[in-house]
Design a protein around this motif. Structure first.
Motif, PDB file in Angstrom:
ATOM      1  N   TYR A   1       0.828  -1.207   0.000  1.00 40.49           N
ATOM      2  CA  TYR A   1       0.000   0.000   0.000  1.00 40.49           C
ATOM      3  C   TYR A   1       0.862   1.256   0.000  1.00 40.49           C
ATOM      4  CZ  TYR A   1      -3.334   3.531   1.562  1.00 40.49           C
ATOM      5  OH  TYR A   1      -4.102   4.676   1.674  1.00 40.49           O
ATOM      6  N   TYR A   2       1.882   1.259   0.841  1.00 39.38           N
ATOM      7  CA  TYR A   2       2.713   2.453   0.924  1.00 39.38           C
ATOM      8  C   TYR A   2       3.658   2.587  -0.269  1.00 39.38           C
ATOM      9  CZ  TYR A   2       0.933   3.371   5.566  1.00 39.38           C
ATOM     10  OH  TYR A   2       0.107   3.671   6.622  1.00 39.38           O
ATOM     11  N   ALA A   3       3.694   1.591  -1.116  1.00 33.37           N
ATOM     12  CA  ALA A   3       4.447   1.699  -2.366  1.00 33.37           C
ATOM     13  C   ALA A   3       3.636   2.391  -3.456  1.00 33.37           C
ATOM     14  CB  ALA A   3       4.874   0.315  -2.832  1.00 33.37           C
ATOM     15  N   LEU A   4       2.329   2.582  -3.228  1.00 32.76           N
ATOM     16  CA  LEU A   4       1.467   3.264  -4.193  1.00 32.76           C
ATOM     17  C   LEU A   4       1.611   4.770  -4.059  1.00 32.76           C
ATOM     18  CD1 LEU A   4      -1.835   1.182  -3.726  1.00 32.76           C
ATOM     19  CD2 LEU A   4      -0.075   0.839  -5.468  1.00 32.76           C
ATOM     20  N   ASN A   5       1.350   5.476  -5.145  1.00 28.80           N
ATOM     21  CA  ASN A   5       1.294   6.940  -5.043  1.00 28.80           C
ATOM     22  C   ASN A   5      -0.068   7.354  -4.513  1.00 28.80           C
ATOM     23  OD1 ASN A   5      -0.569   7.163  -7.299  1.00 28.80           O
ATOM     24  ND2 ASN A   5       1.202   6.699  -8.616  1.00 28.80           N
ATOM     25  N   SER A   6      -0.240   8.559  -4.130  1.00 32.54           N
ATOM     26  CA  SER A   6      -1.453   9.041  -3.455  1.00 32.54           C
ATOM     27  C   SER A   6      -2.704   8.870  -4.302  1.00 32.54           C
ATOM     28  CB  SER A   6      -1.281  10.507  -3.067  1.00 32.54           C
ATOM     29  OG  SER A   6      -1.022  11.290  -4.229  1.00 32.54           O
ATOM     30  N   SER A   7      -2.592   9.039  -5.607  1.00 31.69           N
ATOM     31  CA  SER A   7      -3.774   8.911  -6.475  1.00 31.69           C
ATOM     32  C   SER A   7      -4.240   7.457  -6.562  1.00 31.69           C
ATOM     33  CB  SER A   7      -3.464   9.438  -7.872  1.00 31.69           C
ATOM     34  OG  SER A   7      -2.407   8.686  -8.468  1.00 31.69           O
TER      35      SER A   7
END
Length: 631
Positions: A302-308
């Motif tokens: 999850y924290y590897a994803l960007n905010s969008s």
């Protein structure tokens, strides 16, 4: 012309002549010679009423009294199916008469003993409701038949089939195993008695027999599991036990020993039950490795994803009262996914369903990642973090203040503490989790919604639930399925009625209801100020004198006379503790609930119910395979 006088004379003649003819026929039949072999062949071919099975031979007992106990119904001769009832009765009379004449000299004493002993039992109704006049003849017939067929009985016994030919009885599949186990108990009794211990030869023989029988039954649950020589071992043990009976003839000593063994067995059973309960509670609150691995993997991704990429679609539907809104409060990612998947799988219009999930800080990222990676079709998802509810603090919520107090933690979790609770179920961490109490703050969590369906994370949906939003609660706040079909689901099992506050305000026999699937009218909730009612009773229970931990007792109090009973088909409970839930009720239920410790995602779950849950889990999913989560 026939006159009335002629008719009377005809019937008078008939009444005189008929008995003479019948007696002559019986007398003639009685003179028919019967050899013993012919008699046996005829009798074994007899039938009982319309039953065409051959008459089974019974073991000859040592006592004529035992023989009398085996009396069966009237015995009829085997005739063609088209023969009349009268003809069968006449043949039966011949057989009985012939038997009496041939064996009278051999059986007079036996019959007398049987009849005298059974005099007190003669008032008992016959199995086939035959007349009293035939009962004595049937007894005599059976005694003589047993004597005449003893040779065949012995022959059958040597073949090992006599025990299986008890007339009319179905042999139990574990009858011989039970017999052997009973012999072991008797042997252990004799082995511990002083009189038997004094006989060294008997002790050695008995110990040898015990070892032989133990080897037979160690892995046997039914007779087919026993080896071929089991009958020989059984007879050998029986002979040794007979010797023990001769050595120890004091019944009072044997009775005392049996009572001591019974007491010891009961004590062992109590200890084992306590250990089993402890281990079950321990397992229930222990997170399996797979379920511990899953949120860690999800959080990392999850924290590897960007905010969008971390945002859910359709967020404009979150406050639309024309849609169907669900509230789920859980820290179990896999269990929550099953609730959502099963609901959508049975929904008529998936796009109209909105799921509001609230979890804790540790599982927030994992919960979001799971539903971002596995979107539930056209349904809408919202995931919130309970720590972000700034309004929910100890100054506002009495229960939050109590749960965080040192006295509460010590009371329920400190081992061997003087004031700690001995009930292991209260040591489950869920009772100290605020997620468990969010159900009392629904209007604060969803201020713009009018109606919400609350679901626990240990349920499976089997039918479309949209019909619950059209149920008229008739001014009540809570719609729930009542559980008063069982006595332990009434108010007196949850509340302390020795306290005057409880006894004055509530009925101890009032019907309880279930959490897990509840319809809440939030407009009516706010109108009746239900949250304030909940706070008031929580403050009164600060010393835990009104009820113990949990959410159902305060729920029963808070929604007292504010709960509308739903149809039972909406919600079936017990799949987490009761292996005997009615299968038809399960199939008809809209929601099945695994309430109890035997959750379907745990190894201790009830196997026959696990399939209802596991069919909504994709065990081929990459996250589940990496965490070794299997069905």
């Amino acid at each position: 012309m026939v006159t009335f006088r002629d008719v009377v004379l005809f019937f008078l003649l008939l009444t005189v002549a008929a008995p003479i003819l019948l007696y002559t026929d019986s007398y003639t039949s009685a003179k028919t010679p019967f050899s013993k072999r012919e008699f046996l062949e005829d009798v074994t071919a007899l039938t009982f009423n319309s039953n065409e099975n051959r008459l089974n031979l019974l073991h000859r007992e040592e006592s004529p009294v035992d023989v009398r106990r085996g009396v069966v119904g009237v015995v009829y001769s085997k005739q063609d199916s088209d023969s009349s009832l009268k003809a069968r009765d006449q043949v039966s009379a011949r057989v009985l008469k012939a038997t009496d004449d041939e064996a009278q000299s051999q059986t007079d004493n036996t019959i007398k003993q049987v009849t005298d002993h059974a005099a007190s039992e003669m008032d008992k109704p016959n199995v086939m409701h035959a007349s009293d006049g035939n009962a004595h003849n049937r007894e005599r017939m059976h005694v003589q038949l047993t004597q005449k067929t003893s040779g065949k009985v012995d022959e059958q016994e040597t073949k090992g089939s006599g025990a299986e030919k008890e007339s009319g009885n179905v042999r139990m599949p574990d009858a011989q195993v039970r017999h052997l186990k009973d012999q072991l108990i008797r042997a252990k009794v004799y082995l511990s008695l002083p009189a038997a211990k004094a006989n060294a030869h008997f002790v050695r023989e008995l110990r040898l027999r015990i070892k032989e029988v133990q080897r037979l039954v160690v892995d046997a649950s039914k007779d087919s599991d026993l080896p071929k020589n089991s009958m020989e071992k059984l007879k050998a043990m029986e002979q040794t036990l007979a010797k023990g009976k001769e050595i120890q003839d004091d019944c009072s000593t044997v009775v005392k020993k049996l009572r001591a063994m019974l007491h010891s067995a009961e004590e062992q059973l109590r200890v084992h039950k306590k250990q089993a309960m402890f281990l079950t509670q321990l397992t229930a609150k222990t997170i399996p490795k797979g379920l511990h691995c899953l949120p860690l993997r999800l959080t990392t991704d999850y924290y590897a994803l960007n905010s969008s990429e971390q945002q859910f679609p359709n967020q404009e539907k979150l406050e639309d009262n024309q849609l169907y809104h669900y509230a789920l409060f859980s820290d179990n990612v896999l269990a929550t996914s099953v609730v959502v998947n099963s609901t959508i799988a049975n929904a008529k219009h998936p796009s109209k369903h909105v799921f509001h999930i609230v979890t804790d800080r540790l599982n927030y990222a994992a919960m979001r990642m799971w539903f971002l990676d596995n979107p539930p079709g056209k349904a809408t998802i919202q995931v919130q973090n309970v720590e972000e509810f700034t309004w929910l603090n100890s100054s506002y919520s009495p229960v939050l203040k109590q749960l965080s107090s040192r006295s509460m933690i010590d009371y329920y979790f400190r081992a061997h503490h003087a004031n700690s609770d001995t009930n292991l179920k209260f040591r489950n961490p869920k009772y100290l989790s605020i997620l468990n109490h969010l159900r009392f703050y629904l209007p604060e969590i969803f201020p713009k919604l009018s109606k919400v369906l609350f679901l626990d994370d240990d349920i499976v949906v089997q039918k479309d639930l949209s019909g619950l939003w059209s149920v008229d609660l008739k001014g009540n706040v809570n719609g729930a399925v009542e559980t008063c079909g069982e006595s332990f689901h009434r108010f007196d099992r949850y509340l302390n009625f020795s306290n005057p506050l409880i006894s004055k305000n509530f009925d101890p026999r009032a019907c309880g209801w279930a959490y897990g699937m509840n319809v809440f009218d939030l407009d009516e909730w706010k109108r009746q100020n239900i949250t304030e009612v909940y706070h008031r009773w929580q403050n009164l229970n600060q010393d835990r004198d009104l009820w113990k931990l949990g959410t159902l007792p305060p729920g029963l109090i808070t929604f007292w006379k504010r709960t509308y009973p739903l149809d039972r088909k909406w919600h079936v409970l017990g799949l987490g503790y009761n292996p005997s839930v009615n299968q038809r009720d399960i199939e008809r239920a809209a929601v099945v609930h695994y309430n109890g410790n035997l959750k379907p995602w745990l190894e201790i779950g009830i196997p026959k119910y696990r399939g209802l849950w596991s069919k909504h889990v994709d065990y081929q999913h990459v996250y589940l395979r990496e965490c070794n989560i299997n069905p």
